[in-house]
Design a protein around this motif. Structure first.
Motif, PDB file in Angstrom:
ATOM      1  N   GLU A   1      10.475  31.809  19.362  1.00  0.00           N
ATOM      2  CA  GLU A   1      11.081  30.459  20.064  1.00  0.00           C
ATOM      3  C   GLU A   1      11.587  29.583  18.869  1.00  0.00           C
ATOM      4  O   GLU A   1      12.795  29.248  18.821  1.00  0.00           O
ATOM      5  N   ASN A   2      10.671  29.427  17.895  1.00  0.00           N
ATOM      6  CA  ASN A   2      11.009  28.790  16.793  1.00  0.00           C
ATOM      7  C   ASN A   2      12.273  29.515  15.832  1.00  0.00           C
ATOM      8  O   ASN A   2      13.076  28.766  15.457  1.00  0.00           O
ATOM      9  N   LEU A   3      12.031  30.715  15.734  1.00  0.00           N
ATOM     10  CA  LEU A   3      13.203  31.296  14.893  1.00  0.00           C
ATOM     11  C   LEU A   3      14.570  31.277  15.552  1.00  0.00           C
ATOM     12  O   LEU A   3      15.576  31.136  14.806  1.00  0.00           O
ATOM     13  N   GLU A   4      14.590  31.367  17.150  1.00  0.00           N
ATOM     14  CA  GLU A   4      15.856  31.365  17.562  1.00  0.00           C
ATOM     15  C   GLU A   4      16.450  29.966  17.293  1.00  0.00           C
ATOM     16  O   GLU A   4      17.615  29.753  17.229  1.00  0.00           O
ATOM     17  N   GLN A   5      15.613  28.954  17.518  1.00  0.00           N
ATOM     18  CA  GLN A   5      15.964  27.667  17.442  1.00  0.00           C
ATOM     19  C   GLN A   5      16.652  27.243  15.878  1.00  0.00           C
ATOM     20  O   GLN A   5      17.719  26.688  15.704  1.00  0.00           O
ATOM     21  N   VAL A   6      15.909  27.686  15.018  1.00  0.00           N
ATOM     22  CA  VAL A   6      16.199  27.773  13.438  1.00  0.00           C
ATOM     23  C   VAL A   6      17.662  28.744  13.434  1.00  0.00           C
ATOM     24  O   VAL A   6      18.519  27.911  12.564  1.00  0.00           O
ATOM     25  N   VAL A   7      17.804  29.731  14.042  1.00  0.00           N
ATOM     26  CA  VAL A   7      19.128  30.576  13.800  1.00  0.00           C
ATOM     27  C   VAL A   7      20.422  29.587  14.635  1.00  0.00           C
ATOM     28  O   VAL A   7      21.180  29.508  13.935  1.00  0.00           O
ATOM     29  N   GLU A   8      19.830  29.120  15.726  1.00  0.00           N
ATOM     30  CA  GLU A   8      20.838  28.444  16.377  1.00  0.00           C
ATOM     31  C   GLU A   8      21.559  27.095  15.549  1.00  0.00           C
ATOM     32  O   GLU A   8      22.491  26.835  15.721  1.00  0.00           O
ATOM     33  N   GLN A   9      20.278  26.255  14.947  1.00  0.00           N
ATOM     34  CA  GLN A   9      20.766  25.224  14.278  1.00  0.00           C
ATOM     35  C   GLN A   9      21.532  25.649  12.881  1.00  0.00           C
ATOM     36  O   GLN A   9      22.631  25.160  12.575  1.00  0.00           O
ATOM     37  N   ARG A  10      21.049  26.789  12.178  1.00  0.00           N
ATOM     38  CA  ARG A  10      21.953  27.123  11.163  1.00  0.00           C
ATOM     39  C   ARG A  10      23.294  27.569  11.477  1.00  0.00           C
ATOM     40  O   ARG A  10      24.102  27.344  10.539  1.00  0.00           O
TER      41      ARG A  10
END
Length: 171
Positions: A131-140
């Motif tokens: 979930e954290n990585l998905e948020q980071v990817v979305e933000q990036r």
């Protein structure tokens, strides 16, 4: 390797029943109790405060109705150390088909239970990481889209006048 306990079938409701009449060497090894110490006692001496009361109630109901039951239960050895067991209790009948005793076959599953709990914990950790990585990817991705739009603006418009440039005209 499996623990075997045989108890009387009568007086399962009393605080002292059902009474143990036989235990094997695996029982002695697992619990630290000798057969002399537990003969005449109830298997409840192995239970403690964290033993699942619902599981105990299901066992009691099965014994009262003279049926077989299987549960996973937290028990405690003579020193008070907890261990998990898979327990299968079956009624033993005489030649008149009367239930006279119960036999409990128990297997120590503490290590397996520990590994299952550790696996569940790791699984939760991996879900949180995902979930954290998905948020980071979305933000990036949003940041890169904004940067792309800004670069396109720089490429096609004059920085000083904000008017379309030659590249914009050619395209």
């Amino acid at each position: 390797q499996d623990v075997v306990i045989v108890t009387e079938a009568d007086s399962i409701d009393s605080p002292f029943g059902p009474k143990i009449i036989y235990v094997n060497k695996a029982f002695e090894s697992l619990t630290g109790y000798s057969s002399e110490e537990v003969i005449g006692e109830t298997p409840r001496i192995l239970q403690g405060a964290l033993t699942d009361s619902e599981a105990k109630q299901r066992i009691h109901s099965a014994l009262a109705s003279h049926s077989a039951v299987s549960e996973t239960l937290l028990n405690y050895d003579k020193q008070g150390r907890p261990y998990w067991i898979e327990i299968n209790i079956i009624p033993l009948r005489n030649k008149y088909n009367e239930v006279t005793h119960f036999a409990a076959i128990e297997r120590n599953v503490s290590e397996r239970r520990f590994h299952i709990e550790q696996l569940a914990k790791r699984n939760e950790d991996l879900k949180a990481l995902k979930e954290n990585l998905e948020q980071v990817v979305e933000q990036r991705t949003l940041e890169l889209q904004k940067a792309k739009a800004q670069l396109e603006k720089i490429a096609y418009f004059d920085h000083l006048t904000q008017l379309p440039n030659r590249r914009f005209f050619i395209d």
